[in-house]
Structures are given as structure tokens and as C-alpha cells.
Design an enzyme around this catalytic site. Structure first.
Site, PDB file in Angstrom:
ATOM      1  N   ARG A   1      46.233  51.209  52.631  1.00  0.00           N
ATOM      2  CA  ARG A   1      47.060  52.297  53.189  1.00  0.00           C
ATOM      3  C   ARG A   1      47.248  52.098  54.694  1.00  0.00           C
ATOM      4  O   ARG A   1      48.322  52.356  55.239  1.00  0.00           O
ATOM      5  CB  ARG A   1      46.405  53.660  52.900  1.00  0.00           C
ATOM      6  CG  ARG A   1      46.575  54.090  51.433  1.00  0.00           C
ATOM      7  CD  ARG A   1      45.565  55.155  51.008  1.00  0.00           C
ATOM      8  NE  ARG A   1      45.665  56.391  51.751  1.00  0.00           N
ATOM      9  CZ  ARG A   1      44.685  57.302  51.805  1.00  0.00           C
ATOM     10  NH1 ARG A   1      43.548  57.104  51.150  1.00  0.00           N
ATOM     11  NH2 ARG A   1      44.846  58.407  52.493  1.00  0.00           N
TER      12      ARG A   1
ATOM     13  N   ARG B   1      35.076  61.566  52.622  1.00  0.00           N
ATOM     14  CA  ARG B   1      35.886  62.412  51.732  1.00  0.00           C
ATOM     15  C   ARG B   1      35.814  61.897  50.295  1.00  0.00           C
ATOM     16  O   ARG B   1      35.769  62.693  49.350  1.00  0.00           O
ATOM     17  CB  ARG B   1      37.336  62.453  52.214  1.00  0.00           C
ATOM     18  CG  ARG B   1      38.177  63.424  51.387  1.00  0.00           C
ATOM     19  CD  ARG B   1      39.546  63.675  51.967  1.00  0.00           C
ATOM     20  NE  ARG B   1      40.401  62.503  51.887  1.00  0.00           N
ATOM     21  CZ  ARG B   1      41.616  62.428  52.418  1.00  0.00           C
ATOM     22  NH1 ARG B   1      42.102  63.456  53.090  1.00  0.00           N
ATOM     23  NH2 ARG B   1      42.336  61.349  52.288  1.00  0.00           N
TER      24      ARG B   1
ATOM     25  N   ARG C   1      38.964  61.686  45.895  1.00  0.00           N
ATOM     26  CA  ARG C   1      40.410  61.406  45.864  1.00  0.00           C
ATOM     27  C   ARG C   1      40.623  59.950  45.459  1.00  0.00           C
ATOM     28  O   ARG C   1      39.960  59.064  46.012  1.00  0.00           O
ATOM     29  CB  ARG C   1      41.022  61.714  47.241  1.00  0.00           C
ATOM     30  CG  ARG C   1      42.514  61.995  47.155  1.00  0.00           C
ATOM     31  CD  ARG C   1      43.059  62.523  48.453  1.00  0.00           C
ATOM     32  NE  ARG C   1      44.027  61.597  49.007  1.00  0.00           N
ATOM     33  CZ  ARG C   1      44.742  61.824  50.089  1.00  0.00           C
ATOM     34  NH1 ARG C   1      44.599  62.964  50.737  1.00  0.00           N
ATOM     35  NH2 ARG C   1      45.598  60.943  50.533  1.00  0.00           N
TER      36      ARG C   1
ATOM     37  N   ARG D   1      57.935  58.438  56.549  1.00  0.00           N
ATOM     38  CA  ARG D   1      56.925  57.395  56.468  1.00  0.00           C
ATOM     39  C   ARG D   1      57.491  55.996  56.629  1.00  0.00           C
ATOM     40  O   ARG D   1      56.758  55.027  56.572  1.00  0.00           O
ATOM     41  CB  ARG D   1      56.255  57.479  55.115  1.00  0.00           C
ATOM     42  CG  ARG D   1      54.781  57.782  55.260  1.00  0.00           C
ATOM     43  CD  ARG D   1      54.233  57.986  53.891  1.00  0.00           C
ATOM     44  NE  ARG D   1      52.829  57.831  53.887  1.00  0.00           N
ATOM     45  CZ  ARG D   1      51.983  58.860  53.896  1.00  0.00           C
ATOM     46  NH1 ARG D   1      52.408  60.088  53.987  1.00  0.00           N
ATOM     47  NH2 ARG D   1      50.704  58.627  53.831  1.00  0.00           N
TER      48      ARG D   1
ATOM     49  N   LYS E   1      45.987  64.710  60.001  1.00  0.00           N
ATOM     50  CA  LYS E   1      47.273  65.432  59.938  1.00  0.00           C
ATOM     51  C   LYS E   1      47.137  66.719  59.133  1.00  0.00           C
ATOM     52  O   LYS E   1      47.569  67.789  59.568  1.00  0.00           O
ATOM     53  CB  LYS E   1      48.357  64.538  59.307  1.00  0.00           C
ATOM     54  CG  LYS E   1      48.593  63.219  60.035  1.00  0.00           C
ATOM     55  CD  LYS E   1      49.697  62.406  59.397  1.00  0.00           C
ATOM     56  CE  LYS E   1      49.423  61.931  57.986  1.00  0.00           C
ATOM     57  NZ  LYS E   1      48.294  60.963  57.868  1.00  0.00           N
TER      58      LYS E   1
HETATM   59  P1  AP5 Z   1      42.993  64.748  56.876  1.00  0.00           P
HETATM   60  O1  AP5 Z   1      43.268  65.942  57.699  1.00  0.00           O
HETATM   61  O2  AP5 Z   1      43.173  64.833  55.400  1.00  0.00           O
HETATM   62  O3  AP5 Z   1      43.839  63.502  57.422  1.00  0.00           O
HETATM   63  P2  AP5 Z   1      45.290  63.045  57.019  1.00  0.00           P
HETATM   64  O4  AP5 Z   1      45.844  62.328  58.196  1.00  0.00           O
HETATM   65  O5  AP5 Z   1      46.073  64.186  56.459  1.00  0.00           O
HETATM   66  O6  AP5 Z   1      44.869  61.998  55.900  1.00  0.00           O
HETATM   67  P3  AP5 Z   1      45.383  61.749  54.437  1.00  0.00           P
HETATM   68  O7  AP5 Z   1      44.449  60.741  53.858  1.00  0.00           O
HETATM   69  O8  AP5 Z   1      45.585  63.001  53.657  1.00  0.00           O
HETATM   70  O9  AP5 Z   1      46.780  61.140  54.814  1.00  0.00           O
HETATM   71  P4  AP5 Z   1      47.681  60.125  54.134  1.00  0.00           P
HETATM   72  O10 AP5 Z   1      48.786  60.037  55.100  1.00  0.00           O
HETATM   73  O11 AP5 Z   1      47.110  58.823  53.735  1.00  0.00           O
HETATM   74  O12 AP5 Z   1      47.917  60.834  52.736  1.00  0.00           O
HETATM   75  P5  AP5 Z   1      49.116  61.666  52.117  1.00  0.00           P
HETATM   76  O13 AP5 Z   1      48.514  62.750  51.356  1.00  0.00           O
HETATM   77  O14 AP5 Z   1      50.152  61.960  53.132  1.00  0.00           O
HETATM   78  O15 AP5 Z   1      41.521  64.250  57.249  1.00  0.00           O
HETATM   79  C1  AP5 Z   1      40.932  63.157  56.569  1.00  0.00           C
HETATM   80  C2  AP5 Z   1      39.422  63.412  56.485  1.00  0.00           C
HETATM   81  O16 AP5 Z   1      38.878  63.406  57.796  1.00  0.00           O
HETATM   82  C3  AP5 Z   1      39.068  64.765  55.867  1.00  0.00           C
HETATM   83  O17 AP5 Z   1      37.933  64.628  55.076  1.00  0.00           O
HETATM   84  C4  AP5 Z   1      38.792  65.652  57.093  1.00  0.00           C
HETATM   85  O18 AP5 Z   1      37.872  66.677  56.814  1.00  0.00           O
HETATM   86  C5  AP5 Z   1      38.236  64.649  58.085  1.00  0.00           C
HETATM   87  N1  AP5 Z   1      38.538  64.989  59.488  1.00  0.00           N
HETATM   88  C6  AP5 Z   1      39.683  65.538  59.959  1.00  0.00           C
HETATM   89  N2  AP5 Z   1      39.618  65.688  61.303  1.00  0.00           N
HETATM   90  C7  AP5 Z   1      38.413  65.202  61.677  1.00  0.00           C
HETATM   91  C8  AP5 Z   1      37.764  65.072  62.951  1.00  0.00           C
HETATM   92  N3  AP5 Z   1      38.344  65.487  64.073  1.00  0.00           N
HETATM   93  N4  AP5 Z   1      36.535  64.519  62.976  1.00  0.00           N
HETATM   94  C9  AP5 Z   1      35.921  64.097  61.821  1.00  0.00           C
HETATM   95  N5  AP5 Z   1      36.492  64.205  60.588  1.00  0.00           N
HETATM   96  C10 AP5 Z   1      37.715  64.746  60.518  1.00  0.00           C
HETATM   97  O19 AP5 Z   1      49.750  60.573  51.147  1.00  0.00           O
HETATM   98  C11 AP5 Z   1      49.056  60.090  50.019  1.00  0.00           C
HETATM   99  C12 AP5 Z   1      49.972  59.159  49.241  1.00  0.00           C
HETATM  100  O20 AP5 Z   1      51.141  59.892  48.787  1.00  0.00           O
HETATM  101  C13 AP5 Z   1      50.557  57.975  50.044  1.00  0.00           C
HETATM  102  O21 AP5 Z   1      49.684  56.876  50.079  1.00  0.00           O
HETATM  103  C14 AP5 Z   1      51.823  57.686  49.231  1.00  0.00           C
HETATM  104  O22 AP5 Z   1      51.527  57.000  48.054  1.00  0.00           O
HETATM  105  C15 AP5 Z   1      52.300  59.079  48.866  1.00  0.00           C
HETATM  106  N6  AP5 Z   1      53.211  59.651  49.871  1.00  0.00           N
HETATM  107  C16 AP5 Z   1      53.002  60.766  50.637  1.00  0.00           C
HETATM  108  N7  AP5 Z   1      54.047  60.995  51.443  1.00  0.00           N
HETATM  109  C17 AP5 Z   1      54.941  59.998  51.171  1.00  0.00           C
HETATM  110  C18 AP5 Z   1      56.223  59.681  51.680  1.00  0.00           C
HETATM  111  N8  AP5 Z   1      56.798  60.429  52.664  1.00  0.00           N
HETATM  112  N9  AP5 Z   1      56.866  58.595  51.183  1.00  0.00           N
HETATM  113  C19 AP5 Z   1      56.307  57.842  50.225  1.00  0.00           C
HETATM  114  N10 AP5 Z   1      55.087  58.078  49.694  1.00  0.00           N
HETATM  115  C20 AP5 Z   1      54.419  59.157  50.160  1.00  0.00           C
END
Ligand code: AP5
Length: 185
Positions: free
Chosen positions: A144, A127, A133, A88, A13
């Protein structure tokens, strides 16, 4: 253009939103990034959120909605935005609808990235080794994914029922996936 980008942790994402924002001339709003910035700045909200994030649980709906509302109140959102990581759960999806209705806005499209679990675990292990992280350890990643399946997957159905959803294969090169997203819009 107002988009919601959905998909499990590690589905790409953030990576895709960073490319789409330039192609579409909109802003990228990641609630995860907003929360991590609050943790890094040591704000009250950041102190409350840190342990929850490290455990791979969802931060409380009220706190995240407040962050989002503040962000949507800033002038740079006028041309549109990509929401990454929000909503979410169904309560957040309904809260977003209520907020957007007050702002006289609507979501144009929801895009869901589909990536299988083992690919996700491998991406986030990579990562973890590169960036350290705190929620990227394998046990927290698996948790997660469980939280996603239980609480966030219904949000995909929510947007499908509204006729706004496109599902996108999230496996392939970053450029290929970006083009699939553009084609779906
Ligand atoms: P990346 O692009 O970072 O993927 P992502 O889907 O954004 O993954 P995240 O781990 O950041 O998402 P998340 O939803 O768990 O975390 P968030 O920050 O929202 O890519 C991931 C990796 O893959 C990278 O290394 C990238 O380089 C690689 N990659 C990308 N595309 C690729 C490809 N095509 N091929 C190979 N590799 C690739 O949330 C974190 C925490 O915050 C949550 O757990 C929660 O505690 C809190 N939080 C956030 N939002 C909320 C909410 N709305 N409500 C409550 N808690 C929340």
C-alpha cells in the site's frame, strides 16, 4: 468548508477526520469506509472490490467515483465535508474537479499528513493485532505504501500547484496533530 485530507496509509487521516468533522460541523467521507461497508453488505460493488482491497491495490476509478458521486448527492453534505482517501491518483483528482464544477463547488484546502514509513508500519501492525483489518498485514502495508508513493503522492503536488496545500507533521499525539491541522486552516 470542503477539505481533502491526504497522506499515506496509517498516517492518521481517519482519526483526524473524525475529530475535525465535529470541530468544523461537516461530514467525514472516507472512500475506504464506503468500500468496506459495500464489502460487508455483500453488494455487487463490494464483491468486485474485496480482492483488490485485500491486495492493497486501488479499486477502479469508475467504481469509486460512482460511490463518491452518490455520497455527495446526499443532503447532509450541504455544510461541507472532509474527503479522506479520495482522490488517490491524478485521474481521480481531475474527476473530482469535474464533478465539483458540475455541482458548482470547490475544494477550500488540501491537508497532507507526513509520517515516516517505519512509524506507519508499527501503527498498522498494532491495528492488525487489535482489529484484524485484512489489508494490515506487513506485506500488504508495504505494498500500500508503494502504491501511495507511485500513484497518490503526485496528488499532493497537484494541490500544491493549485496553491491549496498545507503539509502537516503527522507524528505526535492525536490532539497535537489535530491542533496543527486547525492552525493550518
Ligand atoms: P488511521 O487514522 O486509520 O489512518 P489512515 O491514514 O486513515 O489509514 P488507513 O489505513 O485507514 O488509510 P488507507 O488510506 O490505507 O485506507 P483506506 O481505508 O482509505 O490510523 C491508522 C492507525 O494509527 C490507527 O490504528 C490509529 O489509531 C493509529 N493512529 C492514528 N493517529 C496516531 C498517532 N498520532 N499516533 C499513534 N497512532 C496513531 O483504503 C483502503 C483500501 O480501499 C485501499 O487500499 C484501496 O484498495 C481502497 N480505496 C479506498 N479509497 C480508494 C480510492 N479513492 N480509489 C481506489 N481505491 C480506494
Amino acid at each position: 468548508m470542503r477539505l481533502v485530507l491526504l497522506g499515506p496509509p496509517g498516517s492518521g487521516k481517519g482519526t483526524q477526520a473524525a475529530l475535525l468533522k465535529d470541530r468544523l460541523n461537516v461530514v467525514h467521507i472516507s472512500t475506504g469506509d464506503l468500500l468496506r461497508a459495500a464489502v460487508a453488505a455483500g453488494t455487487e460493488l463490494g464483491k468486485i472490490a474485496k480482492a483488490t482491497m485485500d491486495a492493497g491495490e486501488l479499486v477502479s476509478d469508475d467504481l469509486v467515483l460512482q460511490l463518491l458521486e452518490d455520497r455527495l448527492g446526499q443532503p447532509d453534505v450541504a455544510n461541507g465535508y472532509i474527503l479522506d482517501g479520495y482522490p488517490r491518483n491524478l485521474a481521480q483528482a481531475k474527476a473530482l474537479d469535474a464533478l465539483l464544477s458540475r455541482l458548482e463547488q470547490n475544494i477550500d484546502q488540501a491537508l497532507a499528513l507526513i509520517v515516516d514509513e517505519e512509524q506507519i508500519v508499527a501503527r498498522l501492525a498494532q491495528r492488525a493485532s487489535e482489529q484484524g483489518r485484512t489489508d494490515d498485514s506487513e506485506s500488504v502495508v508495504r505494498h500500500r505504501l508503494h502504491v501511495y508513493a507511485e500513484q497518490t503522492a503526485p496528488v499532493v503536488d497537484y494541490y500544491e500547484a493549485k496553491g491549496l496545500l498545507a503539509r502537516i507533521d503527522g507524528v505526535g499525539s492525536i490532539e497535537e496533530i489535530n491542533q496543527r491541522l486547525m492552525d493550518a486552516m
